[in-house]
Design a protein around this motif. Structure first.
Motif, PDB file in Angstrom:
ATOM      1  N   THR A  65      -2.961  -8.117  16.587  1.00 34.49           N
ATOM      2  CA  THR A  65      -1.978  -9.301  16.101  1.00 34.49           C
ATOM      3  C   THR A  65      -1.304  -8.835  14.904  1.00 34.49           C
ATOM      4  O   THR A  65      -0.386  -9.587  14.575  1.00 34.49           O
ATOM      5  CB  THR A  65      -2.766 -10.539  16.241  1.00 34.49           C
ATOM      6  OG1 THR A  65      -3.872 -10.476  15.177  1.00 34.49           O
ATOM      7  CG2 THR A  65      -3.155 -10.965  17.430  1.00 34.49           C
ATOM      8  N   THR A  66      -1.985  -8.113  14.120  1.00 32.40           N
ATOM      9  CA  THR A  66      -1.373  -7.762  12.936  1.00 32.40           C
ATOM     10  C   THR A  66       0.086  -7.418  12.767  1.00 32.40           C
ATOM     11  O   THR A  66       1.003  -7.767  11.835  1.00 32.40           O
ATOM     12  CB  THR A  66      -2.277  -6.600  11.956  1.00 32.40           C
ATOM     13  OG1 THR A  66      -3.447  -7.048  12.056  1.00 32.40           O
ATOM     14  CG2 THR A  66      -1.540  -6.356  10.573  1.00 32.40           C
ATOM     15  N   MET A  68       2.426  -8.551  14.851  1.00 33.24           N
ATOM     16  CA  MET A  68       3.229  -9.578  14.988  1.00 33.24           C
ATOM     17  C   MET A  68       3.231 -10.216  13.774  1.00 33.24           C
ATOM     18  O   MET A  68       4.313 -11.296  13.696  1.00 33.24           O
ATOM     19  CB  MET A  68       2.514 -10.389  16.233  1.00 33.24           C
ATOM     20  CG  MET A  68       2.608  -9.508  17.472  1.00 33.24           C
ATOM     21  SD  MET A  68       1.942 -10.787  18.748  1.00 33.24           S
ATOM     22  CE  MET A  68       0.375 -10.616  18.742  1.00 33.24           C
ATOM     23  N   LEU A  69       2.448 -10.253  12.856  1.00 31.12           N
ATOM     24  CA  LEU A  69       2.568 -11.289  11.683  1.00 31.12           C
ATOM     25  C   LEU A  69       3.557 -10.743  10.780  1.00 31.12           C
ATOM     26  O   LEU A  69       4.057 -11.786   9.896  1.00 31.12           O
ATOM     27  CB  LEU A  69       1.025 -11.078  10.766  1.00 31.12           C
ATOM     28  CG  LEU A  69      -0.164 -11.991  11.903  1.00 31.12           C
ATOM     29  CD1 LEU A  69      -1.388 -11.832  10.791  1.00 31.12           C
ATOM     30  CD2 LEU A  69       0.287 -13.378  11.841  1.00 31.12           C
ATOM     31  N   ALA A  72       6.841 -12.362  11.383  1.00 36.68           N
ATOM     32  CA  ALA A  72       6.630 -13.593  11.551  1.00 36.68           C
ATOM     33  C   ALA A  72       6.778 -14.289   9.996  1.00 36.68           C
ATOM     34  O   ALA A  72       7.028 -15.287   9.562  1.00 36.68           O
ATOM     35  CB  ALA A  72       5.171 -14.284  12.007  1.00 36.68           C
ATOM     36  N   PHE A  73       6.055 -13.585   8.925  1.00 42.64           N
ATOM     37  CA  PHE A  73       6.102 -14.027   7.710  1.00 42.64           C
ATOM     38  C   PHE A  73       7.455 -13.522   7.215  1.00 42.64           C
ATOM     39  O   PHE A  73       7.833 -14.229   6.145  1.00 42.64           O
ATOM     40  CB  PHE A  73       5.126 -12.950   6.809  1.00 42.64           C
ATOM     41  CG  PHE A  73       3.775 -13.480   6.768  1.00 42.64           C
ATOM     42  CD1 PHE A  73       3.522 -14.878   6.562  1.00 42.64           C
ATOM     43  CD2 PHE A  73       2.909 -12.704   7.271  1.00 42.64           C
ATOM     44  CE1 PHE A  73       1.882 -15.444   6.795  1.00 42.64           C
ATOM     45  CE2 PHE A  73       1.255 -13.075   7.248  1.00 42.64           C
ATOM     46  CZ  PHE A  73       1.035 -14.434   7.057  1.00 42.64           C
TER      47      PHE A  73
END
Length: 83
Positions: A65-66, A68-69, A72-73
Motif C-alpha cells: 500500500t505504500t 498508493m500513499l 494520495a498525500f
C-alpha cells in the motif's frame, strides 16, 4: 538468540503454501479493496504461529500500500478541511 533462518526457510514446503496464500490474498484485495487478512492470516497462522502470521500480514500489506500513499498525500488539502 532468535534465529530467523530456523522458521523462515525459503526452500520449505510451508513457505510455498504461505506464498500462495499471500498471492491469493493480494488478488482478492486487488479486486475488492479489502479481505486479504481473512485469507492470509488463517492459512499462515495454521502453518506458522498466529503472531508471526499477523506480523507477516502487516509487512506485506504495508509494502503493497505504500506506493498508493505517495500520490494520495500529493492530493491532500489540509487547509480546506474536510469536503
Amino acid at each position: 538468540m532468535f534465529e530467523v533462518a530456523g522458521w523462515l526457510n525459503l526452500m520449505d514446503e510451508r513457505f510455498a503454501w504461505v506464498a500462495a496464500a499471500a498471492a491469493l490474498a493480494g488478488l482478492v484485495r486487488g479486486f475488492s479493496g479489502f479481505g486479504s487478512a481473512m485469507i492470509f492470516v488463517p492459512v499462515a497462522g495454521a502453518i506458522y504461529e498466529p503472531k508471526i502470521a499477523v506480523v507477516l500480514l502487516f509487512i506485506f500489506d504495508g509494502l503493497t500500500t505504500t506506493p498508493m500513499l505517495v500520490p494520495a498525500f500529493r492530493t491532500l488539502r489540509l487547509a480546506r478541511g474536510p469536503p
